[in-house]
Design an enzyme around this catalytic site. Structure first.
Site, PDB file in Angstrom:
ATOM      1  N   ASP A  84      -0.310  16.471  -2.421  1.00  0.00           N
ATOM      2  CA  ASP A  84      -0.647  15.556  -3.507  1.00  0.00           C
ATOM      3  C   ASP A  84       0.381  15.696  -4.633  1.00  0.00           C
ATOM      4  O   ASP A  84       0.832  16.795  -4.956  1.00  0.00           O
ATOM      5  CB  ASP A  84      -2.066  15.859  -4.029  1.00  0.00           C
ATOM      6  CG  ASP A  84      -2.623  14.722  -4.857  1.00  0.00           C
ATOM      7  OD1 ASP A  84      -3.584  14.073  -4.411  1.00  0.00           O
ATOM      8  OD2 ASP A  84      -2.087  14.482  -5.971  1.00  0.00           O
TER       9      ASP A  84
ATOM     10  N   THR B  21      -8.488   5.808  -6.398  1.00  0.00           N
ATOM     11  CA  THR B  21      -7.391   5.073  -7.042  1.00  0.00           C
ATOM     12  C   THR B  21      -6.440   4.453  -6.021  1.00  0.00           C
ATOM     13  O   THR B  21      -5.761   3.479  -6.341  1.00  0.00           O
ATOM     14  CB  THR B  21      -6.589   5.986  -7.990  1.00  0.00           C
ATOM     15  OG1 THR B  21      -6.085   7.103  -7.243  1.00  0.00           O
ATOM     16  CG2 THR B  21      -7.459   6.499  -9.125  1.00  0.00           C
TER      17      THR B  21
ATOM     18  N   HIS C  62      -8.290   8.380   2.368  1.00  0.00           N
ATOM     19  CA  HIS C  62      -7.600   9.677   2.372  1.00  0.00           C
ATOM     20  C   HIS C  62      -8.614  10.766   2.092  1.00  0.00           C
ATOM     21  O   HIS C  62      -9.605  10.551   1.385  1.00  0.00           O
ATOM     22  CB  HIS C  62      -6.470   9.715   1.343  1.00  0.00           C
ATOM     23  CG  HIS C  62      -6.879   9.269  -0.031  1.00  0.00           C
ATOM     24  ND1 HIS C  62      -6.985   7.936  -0.380  1.00  0.00           N
ATOM     25  CD2 HIS C  62      -7.233   9.968  -1.139  1.00  0.00           C
ATOM     26  CE1 HIS C  62      -7.369   7.835  -1.636  1.00  0.00           C
ATOM     27  NE2 HIS C  62      -7.547   9.058  -2.123  1.00  0.00           N
TER      28      HIS C  62
ATOM     29  N   HIS D 225      -3.960   1.349   8.339  1.00  0.00           N
ATOM     30  CA  HIS D 225      -4.583   1.083   7.042  1.00  0.00           C
ATOM     31  C   HIS D 225      -6.091   0.858   7.191  1.00  0.00           C
ATOM     32  O   HIS D 225      -6.523  -0.134   7.764  1.00  0.00           O
ATOM     33  CB  HIS D 225      -3.945  -0.133   6.365  1.00  0.00           C
ATOM     34  CG  HIS D 225      -4.491  -0.368   4.994  1.00  0.00           C
ATOM     35  ND1 HIS D 225      -3.973   0.238   3.863  1.00  0.00           N
ATOM     36  CD2 HIS D 225      -5.556  -1.100   4.572  1.00  0.00           C
ATOM     37  CE1 HIS D 225      -4.690  -0.130   2.811  1.00  0.00           C
ATOM     38  NE2 HIS D 225      -5.649  -0.936   3.208  1.00  0.00           N
TER      39      HIS D 225
ATOM     40  N   CYS E 277       0.460   3.522   3.083  1.00  0.00           N
ATOM     41  CA  CYS E 277       1.128   2.963   4.273  1.00  0.00           C
ATOM     42  C   CYS E 277       2.622   3.261   4.188  1.00  0.00           C
ATOM     43  O   CYS E 277       3.252   3.609   5.203  1.00  0.00           O
ATOM     44  CB  CYS E 277       0.905   1.455   4.370  1.00  0.00           C
ATOM     45  SG  CYS E 277      -0.717   1.001   5.030  1.00  0.00           S
TER      46      CYS E 277
ATOM     47  N   ASN F  42     -13.035  10.171  -2.033  1.00  0.00           N
ATOM     48  CA  ASN F  42     -13.540   9.279  -3.070  1.00  0.00           C
ATOM     49  C   ASN F  42     -13.566   7.867  -2.500  1.00  0.00           C
ATOM     50  O   ASN F  42     -12.564   7.397  -1.960  1.00  0.00           O
ATOM     51  CB  ASN F  42     -12.635   9.329  -4.310  1.00  0.00           C
ATOM     52  CG  ASN F  42     -12.616  10.712  -4.933  1.00  0.00           C
ATOM     53  OD1 ASN F  42     -13.633  11.395  -4.993  1.00  0.00           O
ATOM     54  ND2 ASN F  42     -11.440  11.157  -5.382  1.00  0.00           N
TER      55      ASN F  42
ATOM     56  N   GLY G  39     -13.978   7.091  -8.232  1.00  0.00           N
ATOM     57  CA  GLY G  39     -12.630   7.487  -8.641  1.00  0.00           C
ATOM     58  C   GLY G  39     -11.562   7.272  -7.583  1.00  0.00           C
ATOM     59  O   GLY G  39     -10.495   7.899  -7.638  1.00  0.00           O
TER      60      GLY G  39
ATOM     61  N   CYS H 157       0.838  -1.197   0.000  1.00  0.00           N
ATOM     62  CA  CYS H 157       0.000   0.000   0.000  1.00  0.00           C
ATOM     63  C   CYS H 157       0.872   1.245   0.000  1.00  0.00           C
ATOM     64  O   CYS H 157       1.662   1.479   0.917  1.00  0.00           O
ATOM     65  CB  CYS H 157      -0.919   0.003   1.229  1.00  0.00           C
ATOM     66  SG  CYS H 157      -1.829   1.544   1.404  1.00  0.00           S
TER      67      CYS H 157
HETATM   68  P1  5GP Z   1      -8.020   9.196  -5.213  1.00  0.00           P
HETATM   69  O1  5GP Z   1      -8.095   9.268  -6.711  1.00  0.00           O
HETATM   70  O2  5GP Z   1      -7.769   7.772  -4.736  1.00  0.00           O
HETATM   71  O3  5GP Z   1      -9.122   9.863  -4.487  1.00  0.00           O
HETATM   72  O4  5GP Z   1      -6.743  10.043  -4.822  1.00  0.00           O
HETATM   73  C1  5GP Z   1      -5.443   9.539  -4.842  1.00  0.00           C
HETATM   74  C2  5GP Z   1      -4.531  10.735  -4.875  1.00  0.00           C
HETATM   75  O5  5GP Z   1      -3.248  10.305  -4.501  1.00  0.00           O
HETATM   76  C3  5GP Z   1      -4.406  11.390  -6.255  1.00  0.00           C
HETATM   77  O6  5GP Z   1      -4.791  12.764  -6.168  1.00  0.00           O
HETATM   78  C4  5GP Z   1      -2.931  11.218  -6.608  1.00  0.00           C
HETATM   79  O7  5GP Z   1      -2.405  12.335  -7.267  1.00  0.00           O
HETATM   80  C5  5GP Z   1      -2.285  11.006  -5.261  1.00  0.00           C
HETATM   81  N1  5GP Z   1      -1.103  10.165  -5.264  1.00  0.00           N
HETATM   82  C6  5GP Z   1      -0.991   8.940  -5.836  1.00  0.00           C
HETATM   83  N2  5GP Z   1       0.227   8.437  -5.605  1.00  0.00           N
HETATM   84  C7  5GP Z   1       0.897   9.363  -4.866  1.00  0.00           C
HETATM   85  C8  5GP Z   1       2.216   9.408  -4.317  1.00  0.00           C
HETATM   86  O8  5GP Z   1       3.032   8.489  -4.452  1.00  0.00           O
HETATM   87  N3  5GP Z   1       2.553  10.525  -3.623  1.00  0.00           N
HETATM   88  C9  5GP Z   1       1.685  11.555  -3.441  1.00  0.00           C
HETATM   89  N4  5GP Z   1       2.131  12.599  -2.738  1.00  0.00           N
HETATM   90  N5  5GP Z   1       0.431  11.545  -3.950  1.00  0.00           N
HETATM   91  C10 5GP Z   1       0.044  10.464  -4.643  1.00  0.00           C
HETATM   92 ZN    ZN Z   2      -2.414   1.485   3.554  1.00  0.00          ZN
END
Ligand code: 5GP
Ligand code: ZN
Length: 112
Positions: free
Chosen positions: A29, A93, A98, A45, A6, A85, A91, A3
């Site tokens: 982000d 991802t 978070h 987690h 994590c 999300n 959405g 993860c």
């Molecule tokens: P979700 O789409 O799941 O709501 O948001 C995931 C967010 O995590 C996205 O805005 C993406 O830019 C951010 N993100 C994904 N991987 C990383 C990472 O390795 N570091 C940081 N700082 N942000 C990340």
């Molecule tokens: Zn996690």
């Protein structure tokens, strides 16, 4: 478990952290959607908002205390948006809960 959040929480993967305590971490982000775009996560987690329950909800309440503090410390008096999300259709991802804390521009509603 593999993860990414994590790993950010335990320092294995670097991130620009703007706040950290025993249970919560907040960091910028990677792909900001607003001038200020911070992710606030629990260190433990929890995979999504659908997995919040009596046993883990205290950390979610604490996240909102941290959001209020950050909004003051980082000058978001004009307003800010908090987004969670949950699940693929929404959405999500990264499957570690978070909260997106975004500020510095106007936001439309309803969100697309
Ligand atoms: P979700 O789409 O799941 O709501 O948001 C995931 C967010 O995590 C996205 O805005 C993406 O830019 C951010 N993100 C994904 N991987 C990383 C990472 O390795 N570091 C940081 N700082 N942000 C990340
Ligand atoms: Zn996690």
């Amino acid at each position: 478990m593999d993860c990414i959040f994590c790993k950010i929480a335990n320092g294995e993967i670097p991130a620009t952290k703007v706040y950290e305590d025993n249970t919560v971490v907040a960091f910028n982000d990677l792909e900001p959607q607003a001038p200020t775009h911070i992710l606030v996560i629990p260190k433990c987690h929890i995979s999504s908002a659908a997995e919040v329950n009596e046993e883990n909800s205290a950390v979610i309440a604490h996240i909102f205390e941290v959001i209020a503090k950050l909004s003051k410390d980082l000058g978001m008096a004009d307003g800010f948006r908090v987004v969670n999300n949950c699940g693929d259709c929404a959405g999500q991802t990264v499957k570690h809960i978070h909260f997106h804390l975004m500020a510095g521009r106007e936001f439309t509603w309803p969100a697309g």
